[in-house]
Write an enzyme that holds these catalytic residues in place. Structure first.
Site, short mmCIF file in Angstrom:
data_model
loop_
_atom_site.label_atom_id
_atom_site.label_comp_id
_atom_site.label_asym_id
_atom_site.label_seq_id
_atom_site.Cartn_x
_atom_site.Cartn_y
_atom_site.Cartn_z
N LEU A 164 0.90 -1.31 0.16
CA LEU A 164 0.02 -0.06 -0.03
C LEU A 164 0.87 1.35 -0.19
O LEU A 164 0.57 2.39 -0.60
CB LEU A 164 -1.02 0.12 1.20
CG LEU A 164 -2.04 -1.19 1.40
CD1 LEU A 164 -2.35 -1.24 2.67
CD2 LEU A 164 -3.23 -0.78 0.44
N VAL A 222 4.25 -0.87 4.06
CA VAL A 222 2.73 -1.08 4.48
C VAL A 222 2.00 -1.77 3.45
O VAL A 222 1.96 -1.58 2.13
CB VAL A 222 1.83 0.33 4.52
CG1 VAL A 222 0.50 -0.01 5.25
CG2 VAL A 222 2.57 1.27 5.48
N PHE A 244 9.43 3.57 8.92
CA PHE A 244 9.23 2.31 9.50
C PHE A 244 9.33 1.12 8.86
O PHE A 244 9.94 0.03 9.24
CB PHE A 244 8.03 2.40 10.30
CG PHE A 244 7.71 1.28 11.42
CD1 PHE A 244 8.39 0.85 12.17
CD2 PHE A 244 6.63 0.13 10.98
CE1 PHE A 244 8.28 -0.07 13.30
CE2 PHE A 244 6.36 -0.91 11.72
CZ PHE A 244 7.26 -1.02 12.68
N GLY A 245 8.71 1.04 7.55
CA GLY A 245 8.88 0.31 6.88
C GLY A 245 7.77 0.04 5.82
O GLY A 245 6.94 1.06 5.46
N GLU A 289 4.89 3.01 1.60
CA GLU A 289 6.09 2.77 2.33
C GLU A 289 6.64 4.17 3.07
O GLU A 289 6.33 5.19 2.85
CB GLU A 289 7.22 2.69 1.57
CG GLU A 289 8.60 1.97 2.17
CD GLU A 289 9.41 1.13 1.32
OE1 GLU A 289 9.41 1.62 -0.12
OE2 GLU A 289 10.24 0.45 1.85
N GLY A 290 7.10 3.94 4.56
CA GLY A 290 7.36 4.92 5.33
C GLY A 290 8.69 4.80 5.91
O GLY A 290 9.39 3.63 5.48
N ASP A 299 2.61 14.79 15.06
CA ASP A 299 2.91 14.85 13.66
C ASP A 299 1.50 15.17 12.93
O ASP A 299 1.35 14.32 12.03
CB ASP A 299 3.59 13.69 12.98
CG ASP A 299 4.27 13.92 11.88
OD1 ASP A 299 4.38 14.82 11.53
OD2 ASP A 299 4.98 12.91 11.46
P1 ATP Z 1 6.65 7.75 8.59
O1 ATP Z 1 7.02 5.91 8.42
O2 ATP Z 1 7.52 8.23 8.78
O3 ATP Z 1 5.54 7.62 9.37
P2 ATP Z 1 4.26 7.87 6.58
O4 ATP Z 1 3.52 8.29 7.47
O5 ATP Z 1 4.82 8.53 5.11
O6 ATP Z 1 5.97 7.94 7.12
P3 ATP Z 1 3.61 5.10 6.87
O7 ATP Z 1 2.51 5.51 7.86
O8 ATP Z 1 4.33 4.17 7.03
O9 ATP Z 1 4.39 6.19 6.40
O10 ATP Z 1 2.58 5.05 5.31
C1 ATP Z 1 3.06 4.63 4.30
C2 ATP Z 1 1.94 4.81 2.93
O11 ATP Z 1 1.27 3.52 3.32
C3 ATP Z 1 0.88 5.97 3.26
O12 ATP Z 1 1.38 7.15 2.71
C4 ATP Z 1 -0.32 5.21 2.73
O13 ATP Z 1 -0.31 5.67 1.53
C5 ATP Z 1 0.00 3.87 3.05
N1 ATP Z 1 -0.95 3.49 4.35
C6 ATP Z 1 -0.39 3.37 5.64
N2 ATP Z 1 -1.46 2.93 6.36
C7 ATP Z 1 -2.35 2.77 5.68
C8 ATP Z 1 -3.66 2.12 5.79
N3 ATP Z 1 -3.97 2.13 7.19
N4 ATP Z 1 -4.49 1.97 5.00
C9 ATP Z 1 -4.15 2.20 3.81
N5 ATP Z 1 -3.12 2.51 3.38
C10 ATP Z 1 -2.10 2.76 4.29
#
Ligand code: ATP
Length: 276
Positions: free
Chosen positions: A2, A10, A7-8, A4-5, A123
């Site tokens: 879905l 998704v 942490f890793g 990537e952030g 955040d």
């Molecule tokens: P960080 O890890 O620094 O918090 P981030 O907030 O961009 O970075 P994540 O929260 O890991 O990263 O999410 C990365 C992407 O994965 C999001 O931008 C979103 O597109 C997708 N994502 C995250 N959580 C969900 C979810 N519960 N349902 C659907 N898509 C999700």
């Protein structure tokens, strides 16, 4: 996958709860060993128990965490329309003013709920809200935030480099201490993002410039198409320099609701464009 952030990755997955199949999102830790020390795992489980109690339509539901072996995985509600910032950018031709007002109200309700439960988000930004069936839900709080902070810390020598400067309240730039009122300030930046179709705040300005100017009281202009009541909330309730001069999320949610509740007619929205 879905997204990537820090942490890793998704991923979309299926979770069986009491014989029922549920589509979920699973955040998988990239496998930094330091994250899984014994103390850390205890903390993770403690925080996970708290987060599982949060149940609100505007808060992404957290099912639990798998810590038995590497990699650590966080299991949460799946949001079918992804992150709010990309949604606003991609759908800018179909998102109406009425939709934006509704997204702002949804977001205020989710953040109010977290604050009522003693959780400071730290955040608040459009990238940390997800869309599911056109409902905006807050995510990346508590454990999720702590773990991604850790991932950033181990990945980057300079933790400052990853601070969300454009969303930070001026006092946080100085003291590095977050409060409910610093979340309120960031909520004002989120309102700006919503009415600017997911644009990045302070367009054309470098981070160092944002930092200096915001500390000395500079604020962005309100977006042209932002209704008067929303700009008043952003400027007068979210962005005052002194945290004590800002509103709290209950006041902000209730100001939005009193204007929006059943009153968003085409006429009403048009009259709300008028600048004060
Ligand atoms: P960080 O890890 O620094 O918090 P981030 O907030 O961009 O970075 P994540 O929260 O890991 O990263 O999410 C990365 C992407 O994965 C999001 O931008 C979103 O597109 C997708 N994502 C995250 N959580 C969900 C979810 N519960 N349902 C659907 N898509 C999700």
């Amino acid at each position: 996958m879905l997204g990537e952030g820090a942490f890793g990755g998704v991923y979309r997955a299926t979770f069986y709860v009491k014989g029922e199949r549920k589509p979920v999102a699973v955040k998988v830790n990239k496998g930094n060993e330091k994250i899984s020390t014994r103390n850390m795992i205890e903390d993770v489980c403690k925080e996970a128990r708290i987060m599982r109690q949060y149940q609100h339509p505007n808060v992404v539901y957290f099912y639990g965490v798998c810590v038995e072996k590497e990699p650590i995985m966080l299991v949460m509600e799946l949001a079918n329309q992804g992150a709010l910032d990309s949604f606003l950018k991609n759908e800018k031709n179909s998102v109406t003013l009425r939709d934006k007002l509704k997204y702002s109200l949804d977001a205020s309700k989710g953040l109010e709920y977290l604050h009522q439960h003693g959780c400071i988000h730290r955040d608040v930004a459009a990238r940390n809200f997800l869309m599911h069936k056109s409902v905006v839900k807050i995510t990346d709080f508590g454990l999720s935030k702590q773990l991604s902070d850790l991932a950033h810390k181990y990945k980057l020598k300079d933790i400052q480099a990853k601070l969300p400067i454009r969303w930070l309240a001026p006092e946080v730039m100085v003291t590095a201490t977050y409060t409910f009122k610093s979340d309120v300030y960031s909520f004002g930046i989120l309102l700006w993002e919503i009415f600017m179709d997911g644009a990045s705040p302070y367009p054309g300005m470098k981070l160092a410039e944002v930092r200096v100017k915001v500390k000395s009281g500079y604020r962005m202009d309100a977006p042209d198409r932002m209704p008067t009541f929303a700009r008043n909330i952003m400027i007068n309730q979210c962005w005052p320099q002194a945290p004590e001069d800002r509103g709290n999320m209950t006041e902000i949610r209730s100001s939005m609701e009193s204007v929006l509740d059943g009153k968003v007619t085409a006429m009403g929205v048009r009259s709300m464009y008028m600048k004060t």
